[in-house]
Design a protein around this motif. Structure first.
Motif, mmCIF file in Angstrom:
data_model
loop_
_atom_site.group_PDB
_atom_site.id
_atom_site.type_symbol
_atom_site.label_atom_id
_atom_site.label_comp_id
_atom_site.label_asym_id
_atom_site.label_seq_id
_atom_site.Cartn_x
_atom_site.Cartn_y
_atom_site.Cartn_z
ATOM 1 N N LEU A 185 43.068 26.373 12.891
ATOM 2 C CA LEU A 185 43.494 27.353 11.899
ATOM 3 C C LEU A 185 42.500 28.501 11.731
ATOM 4 C CD1 LEU A 185 44.875 25.022 9.061
ATOM 5 C CD2 LEU A 185 46.132 26.143 10.907
ATOM 6 N N GLU A 186 41.369 28.408 12.412
ATOM 7 C CA GLU A 186 40.319 29.407 12.217
ATOM 8 C C GLU A 186 40.743 30.806 12.670
ATOM 9 O OE1 GLU A 186 36.894 27.776 14.139
ATOM 10 O OE2 GLU A 186 36.245 26.674 12.345
ATOM 11 N N ASN A 187 41.609 30.892 13.660
ATOM 12 C CA ASN A 187 41.993 32.199 14.200
ATOM 13 C C ASN A 187 43.461 32.543 13.949
ATOM 14 O OD1 ASN A 187 39.373 32.735 15.381
ATOM 15 N ND2 ASN A 187 39.894 31.198 16.932
ATOM 16 N N VAL A 188 44.036 31.930 12.922
ATOM 17 C CA VAL A 188 45.429 32.197 12.575
ATOM 18 C C VAL A 188 45.597 33.655 12.154
ATOM 19 C CG1 VAL A 188 47.095 31.794 10.703
ATOM 20 C CG2 VAL A 188 46.160 29.871 11.969
ATOM 21 N N THR A 189 46.653 34.298 12.634
ATOM 22 C CA THR A 189 46.940 35.681 12.267
ATOM 23 C C THR A 189 47.987 35.727 11.154
ATOM 24 O OG1 THR A 189 48.767 35.957 13.838
ATOM 25 C CG2 THR A 189 46.528 36.401 14.649
ATOM 26 N N VAL A 190 48.119 36.887 10.544
ATOM 27 C CA VAL A 190 49.151 37.084 9.529
ATOM 28 C C VAL A 190 50.528 36.820 10.134
ATOM 29 C CG1 VAL A 190 50.295 38.796 8.065
ATOM 30 C CG2 VAL A 190 47.788 38.717 8.173
ATOM 31 N N GLU A 191 50.737 37.314 11.329
ATOM 32 C CA GLU A 191 52.025 37.152 12.001
ATOM 33 C C GLU A 191 52.337 35.676 12.241
ATOM 34 O OE1 GLU A 191 50.618 41.119 12.201
ATOM 35 O OE2 GLU A 191 49.614 39.283 12.938
ATOM 36 N N ASP A 192 51.325 34.903 12.632
ATOM 37 C CA ASP A 192 51.507 33.455 12.827
ATOM 38 C C ASP A 192 51.927 32.784 11.517
ATOM 39 O OD1 ASP A 192 50.667 33.619 15.487
ATOM 40 O OD2 ASP A 192 48.569 33.235 14.974
ATOM 41 N N ALA A 193 51.239 33.145 10.446
ATOM 42 C CA ALA A 193 51.457 32.486 9.156
ATOM 43 C C ALA A 193 52.814 32.823 8.545
ATOM 44 C CB ALA A 193 50.341 32.855 8.188
ATOM 45 N N LEU A 194 53.391 33.933 8.948
ATOM 46 C CA LEU A 194 54.685 34.360 8.392
ATOM 47 C C LEU A 194 55.880 33.755 9.132
ATOM 48 C CD1 LEU A 194 53.992 38.127 7.588
ATOM 49 C CD2 LEU A 194 54.329 36.270 5.943
ATOM 50 N N LYS A 195 55.615 32.923 10.139
ATOM 51 C CA LYS A 195 56.699 32.311 10.917
ATOM 52 C C LYS A 195 57.041 30.928 10.366
ATOM 53 C CE LYS A 195 55.395 34.718 15.185
ATOM 54 N NZ LYS A 195 54.804 34.563 16.545
ATOM 55 N N HIS A 196 57.738 30.901 9.224
ATOM 56 C CA HIS A 196 58.110 29.607 8.643
ATOM 57 C C HIS A 196 59.234 28.989 9.469
ATOM 58 C CE1 HIS A 196 59.335 26.478 5.869
ATOM 59 N NE2 HIS A 196 58.191 26.670 5.231
ATOM 60 N N LYS A 328 45.258 36.793 -5.321
ATOM 61 C CA LYS A 328 44.359 37.837 -4.814
ATOM 62 C C LYS A 328 44.005 37.580 -3.352
ATOM 63 C CE LYS A 328 41.609 41.420 -5.560
ATOM 64 N NZ LYS A 328 42.139 42.765 -5.909
ATOM 65 N N SER A 329 43.722 36.333 -3.007
ATOM 66 C CA SER A 329 43.321 35.996 -1.637
ATOM 67 C C SER A 329 44.469 36.196 -0.654
ATOM 68 C CB SER A 329 42.828 34.547 -1.579
ATOM 69 O OG SER A 329 41.718 34.361 -2.429
ATOM 70 N N VAL A 330 45.677 35.825 -1.042
ATOM 71 C CA VAL A 330 46.841 36.016 -0.169
ATOM 72 C C VAL A 330 47.074 37.504 0.076
ATOM 73 C CG1 VAL A 330 49.352 35.787 0.007
ATOM 74 C CG2 VAL A 330 47.968 33.844 -0.729
ATOM 75 N N SER A 331 46.913 38.307 -0.957
ATOM 76 C CA SER A 331 47.053 39.756 -0.798
ATOM 77 C C SER A 331 46.021 40.291 0.195
ATOM 78 C CB SER A 331 46.900 40.444 -2.154
ATOM 79 O OG SER A 331 46.952 41.852 -2.005
ATOM 80 N N LEU A 332 44.808 39.812 0.082
ATOM 81 C CA LEU A 332 43.749 40.239 1.004
ATOM 82 C C LEU A 332 44.060 39.798 2.436
ATOM 83 C CD1 LEU A 332 40.651 39.391 -1.219
ATOM 84 C CD2 LEU A 332 41.365 41.698 -0.522
ATOM 85 N N LYS A 336 44.927 41.858 5.946
ATOM 86 C CA LYS A 336 43.985 41.593 7.042
ATOM 87 C C LYS A 336 42.535 41.891 6.666
ATOM 88 C CE LYS A 336 47.633 42.205 10.479
ATOM 89 N NZ LYS A 336 48.073 42.778 11.747
ATOM 90 N N LYS A 337 42.205 41.581 5.389
ATOM 91 C CA LYS A 337 40.835 41.767 4.907
ATOM 92 C C LYS A 337 40.025 40.471 4.976
ATOM 93 C CE LYS A 337 41.449 46.095 3.530
ATOM 94 N NZ LYS A 337 41.592 46.400 2.099
ATOM 95 N N ILE A 338 40.724 39.332 4.981
ATOM 96 C CA ILE A 338 40.051 38.041 5.078
ATOM 97 C C ILE A 338 40.816 37.170 6.070
ATOM 98 C CG2 ILE A 338 39.173 38.143 2.707
ATOM 99 C CD1 ILE A 338 41.354 36.072 1.959
ATOM 100 N N SER A 339 40.196 36.047 6.450
ATOM 101 C CA SER A 339 40.844 35.120 7.377
ATOM 102 C C SER A 339 41.731 34.135 6.613
ATOM 103 C CB SER A 339 39.786 34.339 8.163
ATOM 104 O OG SER A 339 39.103 33.424 7.312
ATOM 105 N N PHE A 340 42.554 33.416 7.345
ATOM 106 C CA PHE A 340 43.480 32.449 6.760
ATOM 107 C C PHE A 340 42.741 31.378 5.965
ATOM 108 C CE2 PHE A 340 46.072 28.538 7.197
ATOM 109 C CZ PHE A 340 47.243 28.973 6.579
ATOM 110 N N LEU A 341 41.672 30.830 6.528
ATOM 111 C CA LEU A 341 40.960 29.743 5.862
ATOM 112 C C LEU A 341 40.135 30.219 4.678
ATOM 113 C CD1 LEU A 341 39.822 27.578 8.913
ATOM 114 C CD2 LEU A 341 41.567 27.027 7.206
ATOM 115 N N GLN A 342 39.901 31.524 4.585
ATOM 116 C CA GLN A 342 39.191 32.040 3.418
ATOM 117 C C GLN A 342 40.039 31.983 2.152
ATOM 118 O OE1 GLN A 342 37.604 35.772 5.481
ATOM 119 N NE2 GLN A 342 36.002 35.402 3.961
ATOM 120 N N ILE A 343 41.349 31.844 2.299
ATOM 121 C CA ILE A 343 42.208 31.758 1.111
ATOM 122 C C ILE A 343 41.799 30.551 0.250
ATOM 123 C CG2 ILE A 343 44.550 31.474 0.238
ATOM 124 C CD1 ILE A 343 45.542 32.961 2.754
ATOM 125 N N PRO A 344 41.844 29.315 0.779
ATOM 126 C CA PRO A 344 41.413 28.190 -0.061
ATOM 127 C C PRO A 344 39.923 28.207 -0.371
ATOM 128 C CG PRO A 344 41.926 27.451 2.169
ATOM 129 C CD PRO A 344 42.401 28.852 2.077
#
Length: 380
Positions: A185-196, A328-332, A336-344
């Protein structure tokens, strides 16, 4: 004829609610609101001809007023406008499909005005459940859940005659990263995460599903909706999203609600409760499904889910810290201001650093939201 007001009419839940209105001849739209999508709101206003519409910014309201000058529709803006929409006298039920903590104040106002609530804004109960539920009881107002999982639980409780709930089985699809390791999950992109894999939802809730934080928020919401302790809510990963949730009673019986992954079903049930109505679209075929899986969640990889349990167990304003830090973290992340794992990670930092308030009132909740936003901004 039932008159409905919709907070967040241009989003996923709002537009699906309006699609149900299109199918039925006994639903009348009396009020609409949106954030910034005034072009869609304009089309909706011209089609459904509500009494009042609201947008976030006053500048957008001026534009909309000009575009609707030939219609007898009041145009308002801001929080005061949202409250006007939520309390419009003619409304029988308010669909709270707005995203975020901005939904708390208009929901409280709607309850105080005696409106039933079709609740799709989970932040309302996550942050202010201790205020909302007693107020709804006092005003004899129904809180009808629109989230598919909470609607399933609500439906499963019909006819139980107050039987003791042994356990709530809250299902989760697992999102697009089910089975992934922390390292993957370290290199997950926004596009990857939006593919439910199963559901079509707005961007914010889709990211929340990917982190499984959405399920944590739903655990908090279920605690308030169904008056059960957190210890009796079990998250169960169910990749097919066919069993939308279930209830285990003290005799061992488990009753659940199954169906296709279609948000219109819980919306429809909330609008017509306690009656059921026909709904267009595909129906569930168990022969096509074949097999249903139920798996334990991975609390270590998806540690945002673990943080949600910790926030709810702490109580007070800690669920607000959790929710605001996530928003706030999801918005960031989406920007593309932070990485996926930075959210939690940011959520955990906020929970560790922000001041604890044991019994927060509404002002405390809103102040905690601001303090959390400010804190997240300082650790970027």
């Amino acid at each position: 004829m039932k008159n409905i007001a919709i907070l967040g009419s241009t989003g996923s839940i709002g537009t699906q609610t309006l699609s149900i209105v299109d199918e039925k001849n006994d639903l009348n739209v009396v009020a609409l609101s949106c954030g910034k999508n005034i072009s869609l709101l304009e089309k909706q206003a011209k089609k459904y001809k509500p009494q009042i519409v609201c947008v976030t910014e006053e500048a957008d309201a001026k534009i909309l007023k000009e575009h609707l000058k030939d219609y007898d529709i009041e145009v308002v803006s801001g929080m005061d406008g949202l409250i006007e929409v939520a309390t419009v006298k003619s409304a029988d039920i308010v669909v709270t499909a707005i995203v975020g903590m901005i939904g708390i104040r208009p929901t409280i106002a709607a309850i105080e005005a005696g409106k039933d609530i079709a609740l799709a804004n989970k932040e309302t109960l996550v942050c202010a459940g201790h205020i909302i539920m007693p107020l709804a009881n006092e005003k004899n107002v129904k809180i009808l859940p629109v989230d598919s999982e909470h609607s399933a639980i609500f439906q499963s409780l019909q006819g139980s005659n107050g039987a003791t709930i042994e356990k709530i089985l809250l299902t989760a699809s697992g999102g697009p990263f089910r089975g992934k390791t922390y390292e993957e999950l370290e290199n997950v992109t926004v596009e990857d995460a939006l593919k439910h894999p199963n559901w079509s939802m707005g961007k914010k809730i889709t990211i929340d599903s990917a982190t499984m934080i959405n399920k944590g928020l739903e655990v908090m919401e279920a605690k308030w909706l169904f008056d059960v302790p957190i210890s009796r809510i079990q998250v169960t990963v169910h990749p097919q999203s066919i069993l939308h949730s279930a209830v285990e009673f003290e005799d061992g019986a488990i009753i659940g609600q199954m169906g296709t992954p279609d948000m219109r079903l819980p919306i429809l049930y909330a609008l017509y409760y306690p009656d059921r109505q026909p709904l267009s679209g595909d129906k569930l075929d168990l022969f096509d499904i074949g097999t249903l899986e139920f798996l334990k969640p991975d609390f270590e990889t998806f540690f945002g889910l673990q943080l949600a349990f910790e926030a709810m167990n702490a109580g007070g304003n800690m669920p607000t810290v959790f929710n605001a830090a996530n928003e706030k973290s999801v918005s960031l992340f989406l920007n593309k201001k932070i990485s996926f794992l930075q959210i939690p990670e940011m959520i955990g930092s906020a929970m560790a650093e922000l001041d604890y308030i044991k019994s927060p009132n509404l002002n405390d909740i809103l102040a905690t939201e601001k303090a959390t936003y400010d804190f997240i901004s300082t650790i970027l």
